[in-house]
Design a protein around this motif. Structure first.
Motif, PDB file in Angstrom:
ATOM      1  N   ALA A  31      47.659  41.667  55.810  1.00 30.90           N
ATOM      2  CA  ALA A  31      48.165  42.325  54.601  1.00 30.90           C
ATOM      3  C   ALA A  31      47.545  42.956  53.151  1.00 30.90           C
ATOM      4  O   ALA A  31      46.972  41.379  52.832  1.00 30.90           O
ATOM      5  CB  ALA A  31      49.775  41.069  55.117  1.00 30.90           C
ATOM      6  N   PRO A  63      48.718  44.964  49.790  1.00 33.91           N
ATOM      7  CA  PRO A  63      49.707  45.684  49.087  1.00 33.91           C
ATOM      8  C   PRO A  63      49.676  47.195  49.046  1.00 33.91           C
ATOM      9  O   PRO A  63      48.622  47.764  48.996  1.00 33.91           O
ATOM     10  CB  PRO A  63      50.010  44.977  47.501  1.00 33.91           C
ATOM     11  CG  PRO A  63      48.354  44.739  47.348  1.00 33.91           C
ATOM     12  CD  PRO A  63      48.306  44.394  48.850  1.00 33.91           C
ATOM     13  N   TYR A 101      54.071  46.943  51.704  1.00 34.17           N
ATOM     14  CA  TYR A 101      53.037  45.858  52.053  1.00 34.17           C
ATOM     15  C   TYR A 101      52.950  46.613  53.645  1.00 34.17           C
ATOM     16  O   TYR A 101      53.815  46.594  54.271  1.00 34.17           O
ATOM     17  CB  TYR A 101      52.928  44.377  51.885  1.00 34.17           C
ATOM     18  CG  TYR A 101      52.799  43.747  50.890  1.00 34.17           C
ATOM     19  CD1 TYR A 101      53.761  44.068  49.921  1.00 34.17           C
ATOM     20  CD2 TYR A 101      51.472  43.270  50.692  1.00 34.17           C
ATOM     21  CE1 TYR A 101      53.720  43.921  48.803  1.00 34.17           C
ATOM     22  CE2 TYR A 101      51.479  42.272  49.549  1.00 34.17           C
ATOM     23  CZ  TYR A 101      52.544  42.892  48.321  1.00 34.17           C
ATOM     24  OH  TYR A 101      52.349  42.127  47.171  1.00 34.17           O
ATOM     25  N   PHE A 131      55.076  39.702  47.968  1.00 35.89           N
ATOM     26  CA  PHE A 131      54.099  39.108  48.434  1.00 35.89           C
ATOM     27  C   PHE A 131      54.863  38.359  49.598  1.00 35.89           C
ATOM     28  O   PHE A 131      54.801  37.363  50.270  1.00 35.89           O
ATOM     29  CB  PHE A 131      53.418  37.946  47.974  1.00 35.89           C
ATOM     30  CG  PHE A 131      52.850  36.728  47.885  1.00 35.89           C
ATOM     31  CD1 PHE A 131      51.118  37.260  49.093  1.00 35.89           C
ATOM     32  CD2 PHE A 131      53.238  35.435  47.785  1.00 35.89           C
ATOM     33  CE1 PHE A 131      50.783  35.576  49.667  1.00 35.89           C
ATOM     34  CE2 PHE A 131      52.671  34.020  48.779  1.00 35.89           C
ATOM     35  CZ  PHE A 131      51.181  34.637  49.278  1.00 35.89           C
ATOM     36  N   VAL A 176      56.258  39.032  52.752  1.00 34.79           N
ATOM     37  CA  VAL A 176      55.271  39.015  53.631  1.00 34.79           C
ATOM     38  C   VAL A 176      55.363  37.620  54.231  1.00 34.79           C
ATOM     39  O   VAL A 176      54.792  37.530  55.551  1.00 34.79           O
ATOM     40  CB  VAL A 176      53.983  39.881  53.249  1.00 34.79           C
ATOM     41  CG1 VAL A 176      52.705  39.859  54.347  1.00 34.79           C
ATOM     42  CG2 VAL A 176      53.602  40.865  52.268  1.00 34.79           C
ATOM     43  N   LYS A 191      47.529  39.522  47.597  1.00 33.29           N
ATOM     44  CA  LYS A 191      48.511  39.260  46.723  1.00 33.29           C
ATOM     45  C   LYS A 191      49.028  40.619  45.570  1.00 33.29           C
ATOM     46  O   LYS A 191      47.430  40.732  45.169  1.00 33.29           O
ATOM     47  CB  LYS A 191      48.882  37.604  46.121  1.00 33.29           C
ATOM     48  CG  LYS A 191      50.190  37.120  46.096  1.00 33.29           C
ATOM     49  CD  LYS A 191      49.799  36.404  45.288  1.00 33.29           C
ATOM     50  CE  LYS A 191      50.963  35.258  44.336  1.00 33.29           C
ATOM     51  NZ  LYS A 191      50.954  34.273  44.344  1.00 33.29           N
TER      52      LYS A 191
END
Ligand code: TXA
Ligand code: MG
Length: 317
Positions: A29, A31, A36, A153, A156, A169
């Motif tokens: 994942a 940003p 995200y 963050f 997620v 992050k």
């Protein structure tokens, strides 16, 4: 949970290691300026299947392929004049374009369609990550299917820790709602999903563009037929002309012992940025009902109201 995966946390300092995971066919994942994304190599079928199982996404809902340079668009798709115009005006940025796909894009990315969705995010870390991965990155929003998209963050982590190989992050996305999705394979071109680039801005560039009014049986963008963006609380939407009903409704629910929150929308980017966070925070507080009054659907208001309508389980006129 079966198949627990150790989720590594990355920052801009060790983003190389995150890119290495992409090359190894894992899911990471990352940003962007919208929300995200949940990324994997767009040309690796096994990696793509891991995205679908991590977020429990229906197989027929296609993914957006993220690129870090415009040359990658030619590799993935058959580009046209409208695409060139939109790319030069709005990329990098919150605009996804749909074009006829080339063979290199697996059908698992496109949900079986002959078209592919492509976007170049306007986010330094995301662009670096795609470049280092050395491959276009297919990525839906980084949330469990049906939940509000992740704009931090923590969101997620809450949804996907233990289900994916890594999370990069970053800072809070500056837009907070997903990209605008424009289908350039139709005549006239269609705005399938309103988002970070407004319909008004798009019309200035392509005057013939139309807003697609999707319903479940005239599905153009498969994602539009699924319930979306929903907190666990029941969202009740009051149309703009519904008078004072929202306060009365809240008092009545309170009398019945329900935990209620009224969310006040505004037609600006700050409201867009906070919407999904408000939904998720409501869940953390145990809110049972979220009451929202509609705002006008101009500029970013169109995208805000699109998300609220999809999250709503009841609409009051
Ligand atoms: O801002 C965004 O777009 C974020 C970030 C991560 O880039 N991504 C995102 O992806 O919102 P996702 O998967 O949550 O939404 C993708 C939307 C879905 O509504 C999907 O149906 C539509 O794009 N889509 C993808 N490929 C398509 C295609 N070939 N034809 C029509 N719609 C397509
Ligand atoms: Mg999504």
């Amino acid at each position: 949970m079966s198949n627990y995966i150790n989720t590594k946390i990355f920052t801009k300092e060790n983003i190389h290691d995150a890119a290495k995971l992409i090359q190894e066919g894992e899911v990471v994942a990352f940003p962007t300026e919208t929300v995200y994304g949940l990324g994997a190599s767009a040309t690796n079928k096994l990696a793509i299947s891991k995205i679908f199982s991590a977020k429990q996404r229906p197989q027929d809902n296609p993914l957006i392929v993220h690129v870090s340079n415009t040359a990658q668009v030619d590799v993935l798709s058959h580009i046209n004049e409208n695409a060139k115009t939109l790319i030069s005006k709005f990329w990098p940025g919150p605009l996804t374009i749909i074009l006829p796909k080339k063979d290199i894009v697996p059908y698992s990315v496109t949900g079986g369609l002959e078209t592919v969705a492509i976007r170049m995010p306007n986010h330094k870390l995301a662009l670096e990550f795609i470049t280092l991965s050395d491959v276009p990155i297919a990525a839906p929003s980084a949330n469990i299917s049906g939940r509000p998209s992740s704009t931090s963050f923590e969101h997620v982590y809450e949804d996907l820790n233990g289900r994916i190989s890594g999370i990069i992050k970053g800072d809070t996305p500056s837009i907070g709602l997903e990209s605008s999705v424009v289908d350039l394979t139709t005549n006239p071109p269609l705005l399938l999903r309103p988002g970070g680039i407004s319909f008004e801005e798009l019309k200035q560039t392509i005057p013939e563009i139309k807003l697609h009014k999707g319903s479940a049986d005239t599905v153009k963008s498969p994602g539009m037929k699924y319930k979306h963006y929903s907190p666990r609380a029941k969202v009740i939407l009051f149309e703009e002309n519904s008078g004072k009903k929202i306060q009365e409704y809240a008092s009545k629910l309170n009398e019945d012992g329900k935990i209620v929150q009224i969310i006040k929308l505004e037609n600006n980017i700050n409201c867009a940025q906070n919407l999904f966070k408000l939904f998720r925070d409501a869940d953390l507080k145990g809110i049972e009902y979220i009451l929202i009054k509609a705002i006008n659907e101009e500029h970013i208001g169109l995208a805000i109201m699109n998300r609220v309508r999809k999250a709503a389980s009841k609409i009051i006129n």
